[in-house]
Design an enzyme around this catalytic site. Sequence first.
Site, PDB file in Angstrom:
ATOM      1  N   ASP A  28     -37.118 -24.916  -6.253  1.00 44.50           N
ATOM      2  CA  ASP A  28     -37.628 -25.088  -7.425  1.00 44.50           C
ATOM      3  C   ASP A  28     -37.327 -25.791  -7.921  1.00 44.50           C
ATOM      4  OD1 ASP A  28     -39.493 -23.154  -8.699  1.00 44.50           O
ATOM      5  OD2 ASP A  28     -37.444 -23.059 -10.132  1.00 44.50           O
ATOM      6  N   GLU A  30     -37.061 -26.652 -12.600  1.00 48.17           N
ATOM      7  CA  GLU A  30     -36.724 -26.121 -14.057  1.00 48.17           C
ATOM      8  C   GLU A  30     -36.678 -27.805 -14.809  1.00 48.17           C
ATOM      9  OE1 GLU A  30     -37.545 -23.101 -14.612  1.00 48.17           O
ATOM     10  OE2 GLU A  30     -37.129 -22.473 -13.159  1.00 48.17           O
ATOM     11  N   HIS A 171     -36.240 -16.963 -13.355  1.00 51.44           N
ATOM     12  CA  HIS A 171     -36.964 -18.963 -13.987  1.00 51.44           C
ATOM     13  C   HIS A 171     -35.708 -19.222 -14.028  1.00 51.44           C
ATOM     14  CE1 HIS A 171     -40.979 -17.699 -14.877  1.00 51.44           C
ATOM     15  NE2 HIS A 171     -40.964 -16.610 -15.041  1.00 51.44           N
ATOM     16  N   ASP A 176     -35.474 -19.089  -7.802  1.00 49.06           N
ATOM     17  CA  ASP A 176     -36.373 -18.902  -7.477  1.00 49.06           C
ATOM     18  C   ASP A 176     -36.345 -19.467  -6.273  1.00 49.06           C
ATOM     19  OD1 ASP A 176     -36.671 -18.031 -10.367  1.00 49.06           O
ATOM     20  OD2 ASP A 176     -38.222 -19.103 -10.987  1.00 49.06           O
TER      21      ASP A 176
END
Length: 183
Positions: A28, A30, A171, A176
């Site tokens: 994952d 960001e 998040h 995640d």
Amino acid sequence: MAVSRHPVQGSLDELGTPLAATTFVVVDLETTGTRPGEAAITEIGAVRMRDGRVLGEFGTLVNPGVPVPASVTLLTGITTAMTASAPPVAAVLPRFLEFADFGPDTVLVAHNAPFDVAFLKAACAACGVRWPSPAVLDTLWLARRLVPRGEVGNHRLGTLARVLGAEEPAHRALDDARAAAGV
């Protein structure tokens, strides 16, 4: 007699690598936005698994080289101050790829995988690093086919984690990735 145009599996041995012997790297990211090349990675999280067991985890903030937009900070809690002292993607990417060790029996897994893969490919291109082109499994695509809409309100990672009893996402990249691994 009609001849089938589709190959026929003659035995279980013809399936290839058994799932228990397959390594899954659940990833994952960001980011500062939604468009690779225009936006940058702010955090990478990954869980390496085989046969249902966690083999290792990778997580780091990344200095995107630009301020983190307020909308991203509201969603993730990641601020410009947090990323200012983090290593740049050129330093993080080789470490991540070494951790992932994408060999022939390793699959990259992500929820909405095209997003994460596009950012990783763009980062590789920008850093002059060869993208290893692993097999990719998109848990969003899979969930849309296996979990009927009547059983869940939507196929977001948080919804699926709640329904399936997995760790809930926050998040943040490693949290995640853990949630996607549970899903």
